[in-house]
Design a protein around this motif. Structure first.
Motif, short mmCIF file in Angstrom:
data_model
loop_
_atom_site.label_atom_id
_atom_site.label_comp_id
_atom_site.label_asym_id
_atom_site.label_seq_id
_atom_site.Cartn_x
_atom_site.Cartn_y
_atom_site.Cartn_z
N GLU A 64 0.80 -1.10 0.10
CA GLU A 64 0.03 0.25 -0.08
C GLU A 64 0.93 1.16 -0.08
O GLU A 64 0.28 2.29 -0.12
N ALA A 65 2.28 1.01 -0.03
CA ALA A 65 2.91 2.46 0.08
C ALA A 65 3.73 2.63 -1.30
O ALA A 65 4.01 1.57 -2.09
N SER A 66 3.76 3.76 -1.56
CA SER A 66 4.42 3.94 -2.91
C SER A 66 5.92 4.84 -2.63
O SER A 66 5.72 5.64 -1.54
N LYS A 67 6.78 4.93 -3.31
CA LYS A 67 7.95 5.55 -3.11
C LYS A 67 8.54 6.12 -4.56
O LYS A 67 8.21 5.49 -5.49
N MET A 68 9.35 7.04 -4.38
CA MET A 68 10.12 7.62 -5.59
C MET A 68 11.46 7.06 -5.82
O MET A 68 12.23 7.06 -4.70
N VAL A 69 11.68 6.43 -6.93
CA VAL A 69 13.09 6.01 -7.19
C VAL A 69 13.86 6.62 -8.51
O VAL A 69 13.17 6.73 -9.25
N ALA A 70 15.00 7.26 -8.03
CA ALA A 70 15.49 7.86 -9.02
C ALA A 70 16.32 6.86 -10.07
O ALA A 70 16.88 6.00 -9.45
N LEU A 71 16.32 7.25 -11.08
CA LEU A 71 16.83 6.27 -12.32
C LEU A 71 17.98 7.30 -13.03
O LEU A 71 17.94 8.41 -13.28
N ASP A 72 18.89 6.48 -13.57
CA ASP A 72 19.95 7.03 -14.33
C ASP A 72 19.68 7.29 -15.62
O ASP A 72 20.41 8.27 -16.21
N LYS A 73 18.68 6.43 -16.34
CA LYS A 73 18.27 6.80 -17.74
C LYS A 73 16.94 5.93 -17.95
O LYS A 73 16.55 4.98 -16.92
N VAL A 74 16.58 6.37 -19.14
CA VAL A 74 15.26 5.56 -19.47
C VAL A 74 15.56 5.29 -21.00
O VAL A 74 16.25 5.80 -21.59
N THR A 75 14.72 4.33 -21.51
CA THR A 75 14.93 3.93 -22.97
C THR A 75 13.63 4.31 -23.72
O THR A 75 12.53 3.89 -23.37
N ILE A 76 13.78 4.82 -24.91
CA ILE A 76 12.82 5.06 -25.56
C ILE A 76 12.91 4.00 -26.88
O ILE A 76 13.95 3.98 -27.52
#
Length: 131
Positions: A64-76
């Motif tokens: 039931e908990a949400s958290k923010m996770v930092a990412l180094d990159k994403v792919t299109i």
């Protein structure tokens, strides 16, 4: 020498906006990026003359908990799209370099792994419905 601008990446219509918060609080930005190329692209860095720092985050729900996770990159993906959308992925824009209010446009530069950039002006508003 200027960094080359890509023509392979375009924003999906009506997907581009920054959620404005008062008192220079960090803002969230959303955009769906479409890739017309036959190869995927990684977004490796994001900058703006309007904000001192922009980071990529993902909202992860555990129970039931949400958290923010930092990412180094994403792919299109090739011939596909990647959505920064509320409740999923988003850009965190921190420390504005000047007063930003609803109605402004935040200038954002996406740096791709092929050495090119994608530039966009993101309208700042209090709600995604305010087009």
């Amino acid at each position: 020498m200027a960094t080359p601008v890509t023509t392979d990446i375009t924003p999906a219509e009506k997907s581009v906006w920054v959620r404005w918060l008062p008192n220079a609080l960090p803002a969230a930005a959303y955009i769906t990026l479409k890739n017309s190329a036959d190869k995927p692209f990684d977004i490796t860095k994001i900058k703006s003359p309007d904000y001192q720092k922009i980071t990529i985050h993902q909202t992860v729900t555990e129970g039931e908990a949400s958290k923010m996770v930092a990412l180094d990159k994403v792919t299109i993906p090739a011939k596909g799209e990647f959505a920064f959308a509320p409740g999923e992925y988003y850009l965190m824009l921190e420390k504005p370099t000047h007063l930003i209010t609803p109605g402004d446009n935040a200038r954002v530069i996406f740096f791709l792994d092929d050495g090119k950039v994608f530039k966009v002006r993101m309208p700042v508003r209090t709600s995604p419905q305010l087009y």
